[in-house]
Design a protein around this motif. Structure first.
Motif, mmCIF file in Angstrom:
data_model
loop_
_atom_site.group_PDB
_atom_site.id
_atom_site.type_symbol
_atom_site.label_atom_id
_atom_site.label_comp_id
_atom_site.label_asym_id
_atom_site.label_seq_id
_atom_site.Cartn_x
_atom_site.Cartn_y
_atom_site.Cartn_z
ATOM 1 N N LYS A 126 0.834 -1.205 0.000
ATOM 2 C CA LYS A 126 0.000 0.000 0.000
ATOM 3 C C LYS A 126 0.864 1.248 0.000
ATOM 4 O O LYS A 126 0.596 2.210 -0.731
ATOM 5 N N HIS A 127 1.905 1.240 0.813
ATOM 6 C CA HIS A 127 2.813 2.383 0.890
ATOM 7 C C HIS A 127 3.472 2.639 -0.462
ATOM 8 O O HIS A 127 3.541 3.784 -0.928
ATOM 9 N N LEU A 128 3.947 1.585 -1.102
ATOM 10 C CA LEU A 128 4.615 1.712 -2.404
ATOM 11 C C LEU A 128 3.681 2.302 -3.452
ATOM 12 O O LEU A 128 4.033 3.268 -4.144
ATOM 13 N N LEU A 129 2.492 1.732 -3.580
ATOM 14 C CA LEU A 129 1.561 2.193 -4.608
ATOM 15 C C LEU A 129 1.054 3.599 -4.319
ATOM 16 O O LEU A 129 0.996 4.445 -5.215
ATOM 17 N N HIS A 130 0.700 3.851 -3.065
ATOM 18 C CA HIS A 130 0.150 5.166 -2.713
ATOM 19 C C HIS A 130 1.177 6.268 -2.943
ATOM 20 O O HIS A 130 0.864 7.306 -3.548
ATOM 21 N N THR A 132 3.935 6.284 -4.809
ATOM 22 C CA THR A 132 4.337 6.450 -6.203
ATOM 23 C C THR A 132 3.260 7.195 -6.989
ATOM 24 O O THR A 132 3.560 8.107 -7.768
ATOM 25 N N GLU A 133 1.995 6.828 -6.767
ATOM 26 C CA GLU A 133 0.913 7.550 -7.442
ATOM 27 C C GLU A 133 0.831 8.996 -6.937
ATOM 28 O O GLU A 133 0.601 9.931 -7.723
ATOM 29 N N GLN A 134 1.036 9.189 -5.653
ATOM 30 C CA GLN A 134 1.027 10.542 -5.080
ATOM 31 C C GLN A 134 2.122 11.398 -5.724
ATOM 32 O O GLN A 134 1.914 12.583 -5.993
ATOM 33 N N VAL A 160 8.361 13.684 -2.929
ATOM 34 C CA VAL A 160 7.394 12.718 -2.401
ATOM 35 C C VAL A 160 8.048 11.351 -2.201
ATOM 36 O O VAL A 160 7.873 10.700 -1.157
ATOM 37 N N LEU A 161 8.815 10.899 -3.187
ATOM 38 C CA LEU A 161 9.432 9.577 -3.097
ATOM 39 C C LEU A 161 10.503 9.529 -2.019
ATOM 40 O O LEU A 161 10.665 8.506 -1.331
ATOM 41 N N LYS A 162 11.239 10.626 -1.856
ATOM 42 C CA LYS A 162 12.253 10.680 -0.793
ATOM 43 C C LYS A 162 11.601 10.621 0.583
ATOM 44 O O LYS A 162 12.056 9.901 1.478
ATOM 45 N N LYS A 163 10.543 11.391 0.756
ATOM 46 C CA LYS A 163 9.833 11.401 2.034
ATOM 47 C C LYS A 163 9.299 10.013 2.361
ATOM 48 O O LYS A 163 9.285 9.596 3.524
ATOM 49 N N ALA A 164 8.880 9.282 1.324
ATOM 50 C CA ALA A 164 8.344 7.931 1.506
ATOM 51 C C ALA A 164 9.436 6.889 1.674
ATOM 52 O O ALA A 164 9.149 5.719 1.915
ATOM 53 N N PRO A 209 6.570 8.544 -12.816
ATOM 54 C CA PRO A 209 7.437 8.098 -11.731
ATOM 55 C C PRO A 209 7.419 6.596 -11.555
ATOM 56 O O PRO A 209 6.389 5.941 -11.726
ATOM 57 N N MET A 210 8.584 6.055 -11.226
ATOM 58 C CA MET A 210 8.760 4.638 -10.915
ATOM 59 C C MET A 210 9.551 4.549 -9.624
ATOM 60 O O MET A 210 10.501 5.308 -9.422
ATOM 61 N N ALA A 211 9.166 3.643 -8.754
ATOM 62 C CA ALA A 211 9.829 3.528 -7.458
ATOM 63 C C ALA A 211 9.806 2.078 -6.995
ATOM 64 O O ALA A 211 9.066 1.242 -7.527
ATOM 65 N N SER A 212 10.624 1.782 -5.978
ATOM 66 C CA SER A 212 10.691 0.416 -5.463
ATOM 67 C C SER A 212 10.727 0.421 -3.945
ATOM 68 O O SER A 212 11.038 1.436 -3.308
#
Length: 255
Positions: A126-130, A132-134, A160-164, A209-212
């Motif tokens: 959930k964290h990953l998807l939320h 990345t979409e955010q 956003v991705l750094k904060k996550a 955006p793409m993230a892991s």
């Protein structure tokens, strides 16, 4: 990438591009409801191919310029992007990304989303998807209209991705889109505000955006297409085609 043709889209071309985006968004809306455990990646490909044909649109990935082995990219779990559909059968809990480009009357739109098969995302998924979409919508919100710098978009995504605390995929970028699938400028998912190419009203770009959940390193598999996370972690990918307006942005691939 070819040079983005700034301000040279005719009213008819923009009308066709909006219609193309509506078609793509409709296909995705249907696909979200259709994908379930027991369905294969090839089943997805068959369904999407049929809907593209129903709309009288073109499967861009099948054109001579691309020659991809499918109409849609289906990337499962540690696969991040560009994986072609196989006979793999989805299991409950799989994290699957879909990436699709279609053409209509010479204009193209590009969009992607990630979902969890047959369950509401929870915990790390959930964290990953939320997040990345955010980050995608943060990038879109950073567009102030004519004169926006690409770095403004990139910095908003990165923040956003750094904060996550997610792995930011720095080797892959968004891009201009419209008359061709990939056009200038590149839209990185990291950067500094006030830097990069200037965007003007009428430009159309794909922000993606793409993230892991792990690191940032990616590898290209032996099939020559699939790009996976080097550490085997789960990845996510969200994308919209966006029109730069005089005062902001219009999402073309959203119903």
């Amino acid at each position: 990438m070819s040079q983005l043709i700034t301000g040279e889209k005719t009213p008819q071309q923009m009308k066709d591009m909006r219609e193309c985006g509506r078609m793509l968004a409709t296909i995705y809306d249907e696909l979200r409801q259709k994908v379930t455990a027991g369905m294969s990646e090839l089943d997805v490909n068959e369904f999407v191919a049929g809907r593209i044909k129903d709309f009288g649109a073109e499967a861009t990935y099948l054109t001579d310029e691309v020659k991809f082995p499918g109409v849609i990219c289906v990337s499962t779990n540690e696969q991040l992007v560009h994986s072609f559909p196989t006979d793999y059968v989805f299991e409950k809990g799989d994290v699957v990304s879909f990436d699709l480009v279609i053409g209509y009357r010479g204009m193209k739109t590009d969009s992607a989303f990630t979902m969890v098969v047959d369950e509401e995302p929870r915990g790390a998924k959930k964290h990953l998807l939320h997040a990345t979409e955010q980050s995608l919508y943060a990038g879109i919100d950073a567009i102030s209209g004519d004169g926006t710098r690409v770095g403004d978009i990139s910095a908003a995504i990165e923040a956003v991705l750094k904060k996550a605390k997610l792995g930011i995929i720095r080797e892959l970028v968004g891009h201009g889109v419209g008359l061709e699938m990939h056009m200038s400028p590149e839209i990185p998912n990291h950067g500094q505000r006030g830097t990069g190419p200037v965007l003007h009203a009428g430009d159309t770009i794909a922000i993606e955006p793409m993230a892991s959940l792990g690191g940032e390193k990616i590898v290209t598999e032996d099939d020559g297409w699939t790009i996976s996370m080097k550490d085997g972690s789960l990845g996510a990918h969200f994308e919209h085609t966006v029109l730069i307006t005089e005062t902001g942005a219009e999402i073309l691939t959203k119903l």
